[in-house]
Motif scaffolding. Structure first.
Motif, PDB file in Angstrom:
ATOM      1  N   SER A  73       0.834  -1.212   0.000  1.00 41.68           N
ATOM      2  CA  SER A  73       0.000   0.000   0.000  1.00 41.68           C
ATOM      3  C   SER A  73       0.859   1.247   0.000  1.00 41.68           C
ATOM      4  O   SER A  73       1.964   1.252   0.542  1.00 41.68           O
ATOM      5  CB  SER A  73      -0.902   0.018   1.237  1.00 41.68           C
ATOM      6  N   ARG A  76       1.221   5.063   1.449  1.00 38.54           N
ATOM      7  CA  ARG A  76       0.740   5.708   2.672  1.00 38.54           C
ATOM      8  C   ARG A  76       1.190   7.165   2.715  1.00 38.54           C
ATOM      9  O   ARG A  76       2.262   7.516   2.208  1.00 38.54           O
ATOM     10  CB  ARG A  76       1.233   4.959   3.909  1.00 38.54           C
ATOM     11  N   SER A  99      -3.037   4.601   4.942  1.00 36.68           N
ATOM     12  CA  SER A  99      -3.058   3.959   3.624  1.00 36.68           C
ATOM     13  C   SER A  99      -3.990   4.737   2.701  1.00 36.68           C
ATOM     14  O   SER A  99      -5.114   5.079   3.085  1.00 36.68           O
ATOM     15  CB  SER A  99      -3.523   2.510   3.750  1.00 36.68           C
ATOM     16  N   LYS A 142      -3.566   0.988  -3.160  1.00 39.27           N
ATOM     17  CA  LYS A 142      -2.672  -0.127  -3.471  1.00 39.27           C
ATOM     18  C   LYS A 142      -1.777   0.235  -4.662  1.00 39.27           C
ATOM     19  O   LYS A 142      -2.234   0.874  -5.621  1.00 39.27           O
ATOM     20  CB  LYS A 142      -3.474  -1.389  -3.822  1.00 39.27           C
TER      21      LYS A 142
END
Length: 438
Positions: free
Chosen positions: A351, A353, A403, A406
């Motif tokens: 992910s 962030r 997050s 993706k």
């Protein structure tokens, strides 16, 4: 004075040892981090090799691995040097203790001989009884008592120095073993590095055959990157203009209220807005290149700036596979590559962030399969590119390490790479000077 100088030297040496010990710990942590990155790189290389991807992809990963191994060798060399310095200090202490012990033992030996010669109780009694008066007898008795205590103290000091000498010798032996281990580790890494470079030379020969095709691919990717940068630049300019219009309107509303109050008029909200719009239109055109900070946004910008060099990475783990700025392409050195940020290679399924708290300025679709998120931090912007999915929307407030989506894994290369950009207004910054330990 000599005692003072000796104390000063001892304190200085102790401080130096403590400082070196602290540096050793930091180097050990750094070495562990580099070794971890090398392992991750090896896993990625194996994964790519199994999928039989292009030599260019393997070359790029191998180049990163070689750089990491060079860093590891350099770190181990610094550790060895620090250890050698520490060993030298300990050897000095050992030599000093040996000298002190030799002097103490000689002195103690003379005292024992002297005591042996005058060991009889009769001799001691005669020494006191032969005194001319009571005061002299008392002084002689005190002297004998002090002499006995001094001899006892000397014996204890010899014992203490001997124990210290044993400790320093043991410590030195441990350090010699540790140094030998570091030297062997470095030699092993050097051989491994040589092997990696030989393998890379073979790849270079393969790549040279397809040089024209590869150069064309690089040029195409650079054009795509510039097109995305242009979109992001436009979005940021729009965000700046929007923020400045909003701030200008707020100031104009306050001014309109003050004017109505001065004229003793009661105006509706719509009338105030109309007056405020007239005030805004009469002022200078709204800037799209520099944000006029409000009190709140200035605090956020100042906090962001204060964390320069301390911001967390935009991924939990990974390594920089492409640096910021203009530099020769790692595959074809005659081709110059421009990077407006840094590219970080990470694990599949990783992910992205947020590196700091802020507000999502925009979410951009950069291709049919990739997206980018722009987060505003006062007059600073951070950009997260090559996301397959996004978990935030425009206007959302985000916190540090939250997050935001993706990262996409390329079907061609098998690599999971995110491009990360930092800008102040419309000026690009080098992310490596902002992120911690990059």
């Amino acid at each position: 004075m000599p005692k003072f100088l000796l104390s000063l030297i001892f304190i200085s040496m102790t401080s130096l040892v403590w400082s070196q010990s602290s540096q050793q710990e930091k180097l050990e942590e750094r070495k562990a981090q580099i070794q971890k990155e090398i392992r991750e790189n090896e896993i990625l290389l194996q994964s790519v090799s199994k999928k039989e991807k292009s030599a260019v992809t393997v070359f790029a990963i191998q180049t990163t691995k070689i750089k990491l191994k060079e860093k590891l060798i350099n770190t181990t060399e610094r550790q060895t040097k620090l250890l050698s310095n520490d060993m030298y200090i300990n050897q000095v202490q050992i030599n000093k203790l040996k000298e002190q012990l030799e002097v103490l033992k000689e002195d103690y030996s003379r005292m024992i001989v002297k005591s042996y010669k005058s060991r009889s109780e009769q001799s001691r009694a005669m020494f006191i009884l032969s005194s001319q008066n009571f005061l002299q007898a008392y002084k002689r008795a005190q002297y004998m008592k002090q002499y006995t205590n001094y001899r006892k103290l000397q014996g204890e000091e010899i014992k203490s120095k001997t124990s210290q000498l044993i400790v320093y010798n043991d410590k030195l032996n441990v350090q010699k073993t540790a140094k030998q281990k570091l030297v062997e580790e470095n030699e092993k890494e050097r051989l491994s590095l040589l092997k990696e470079k030989q393998e890379q030379e073979k790849l270079v020969k393969t790549i040279k055959k397809d040089k024209i095709k590869i150069a064309s691919e690089i040029k195409k990717k650079q054009q795509e990157a510039r097109a995305i940068d242009k979109k992001i630049d436009q979005l940021i300019r729009e965000a700046i203009a929007e923020a400045n219009r909003k701030a200008a309107m707020e100031r104009a509303m306050e001014k309109a209220k003050a004017m109505a109050k001065a004229a003793s008029k009661v105006e509706s909200n719509e009338e105030l807005k109309t007056r405020a719009k007239a005030i805004v239109s009469s002022e200078t055109a709204v800037s799209s290149s520099k944000i006029v900070l409000t009190a709140e946004s200035k605090i956020l910008a100042d906090n962001f700036k204060a964390n320069r060099g301390k911001l967390p990475w935009p991924v939990e783990k990974g390594f920089v596979s492409s640096a910021y700025g203009d530099h020769p392409d790692p595959v074809i050195s005659s081709v110059t590559v421009h990077n407006s940020g840094v590219e970080i290679t990470t694990d599949q399924g990783a992910s992205a962030r947020a590196v700091f708290g802020g507000v999502v300025s925009s979410v951009l679709v950069t291709s049919p399969v990739t997206k980018a998120v722009v987060i505003q931090h006062g007059d600073y912007f951070t950009v997260y590119q090559n996301l397959s999915s996004v978990s935030v929307s425009k206007g959302d407030k985000v916190s540090i390490k939250q997050s935001i989506g993706k990262i996409r894994t390329s079907g061609d290369s098998g690599k999971t790479v995110m491009k990360f950009i930092i800008m102040q207004n419309t000026i690009y910054n080098n992310p490596s000077s902002w992120l911690f330990n990059m």
